[in-house]
Motif scaffolding. Structure first.
Motif, short mmCIF file in Angstrom:
data_model
loop_
_atom_site.label_atom_id
_atom_site.label_comp_id
_atom_site.label_asym_id
_atom_site.label_seq_id
_atom_site.Cartn_x
_atom_site.Cartn_y
_atom_site.Cartn_z
N GLY A 87 0.80 -1.23 0.00
CA GLY A 87 0.00 0.00 0.00
C GLY A 87 0.83 1.28 0.00
O GLY A 87 0.53 2.20 -0.76
N PRO A 88 1.87 1.37 0.83
CA PRO A 88 2.67 2.59 0.88
C PRO A 88 3.35 2.96 -0.45
O PRO A 88 3.77 4.10 -0.63
N TYR A 89 3.47 2.02 -1.37
CA TYR A 89 4.09 2.30 -2.67
C TYR A 89 3.09 2.94 -3.66
O TYR A 89 3.47 3.27 -4.77
N ARG A 90 1.85 3.09 -3.24
CA ARG A 90 0.79 3.74 -4.02
C ARG A 90 0.66 3.18 -5.44
O ARG A 90 0.66 3.94 -6.41
N GLN A 118 -0.95 1.81 -8.87
CA GLN A 118 -2.18 2.03 -9.63
C GLN A 118 -2.65 0.74 -10.30
O GLN A 118 -3.81 0.62 -10.67
N ARG A 120 2.00 3.59 -12.03
CA ARG A 120 2.74 2.92 -10.96
C ARG A 120 2.25 1.47 -10.85
O ARG A 120 1.08 1.23 -10.55
#
Length: 171
Positions: free
Chosen positions: A45-48, A50, A113
């Motif tokens: 999650g913290p890597y965001r 897509q 991403r």
């Protein structure tokens, strides 16, 4: 819950001297499978991301439900001639031989991403090739992730992005 309790070691598979870490025992245990997906969601999650990408074939089992859990799309990195339409491919070296993976040419919007997932990080060759292929397709790859890492094989050293793993085996 200790997820290691749900991973079965099978000696001498697929050939003598190999200890195969079998995730099918985890997949068939609903609470353990849900816990694994929730923990992976927390790690990536913290890597965001897509999009999430999975490497054929067990990577699909990890990336697809995780994408659903996170409300993201899912794309596949597959063996040659398995995807319809135009594809982008990459040949890469293995310890003994070579292999190829492909992605649909329109799977990624440039700059998107994408976190790449597989069930296992061993020598890192397939994961590194997947990162390179995603970049060729225009993706930004902030991280990779795997359920299991065999640390003694040093696969993490072949990656130029962080790799999140749930379980690490040192021998």
């Amino acid at each position: 819950m200790d997820l290691r309790d749900h991973i079965r070691g099978i000696p001498d598979f697929p050939k003598p001297g190999i200890l195969f870490y079998d995730i099918s025992t985890l997949l068939r245990h609903g609470p353990a499978w849900r816990a694994a997906m929730a923990r992976l969601a927390g790690l990536i999650g913290p890597y965001r991301p897509q999009l999430l990408a999975g490497i054929e074939s067990r990577g699909f089992l990890v990336a697809a439900p995780l994408a659903l859990e996170l409300g993201l799309g899912f794309i596949m990195l597959r063996k040659p001639r398995k995807l319809p339409g135009a594809t982008i491919g990459l040949d890469y070296a293995l310890e003994y031989g070579s292999d190829r993976i492909e992605i649909q040419a329109d799977a990624v919007v440039p700059g998107q991403r994408v976190v790449l997932l597989d069930d296992l990080l061993a020598t890192g060759g397939t994961m590194a090739a997947g990162v390179k292929l995603l970049r060729q397709a225009g993706a930004v790859v902030p991280a990779t992730a795997a359920m299991i890492e065999l640390t003694f094989l040093g696969g993490r050293s072949r990656l130029d992005v962080p790799c999140e793993t749930l379980l690490r085996y040192d021998e």
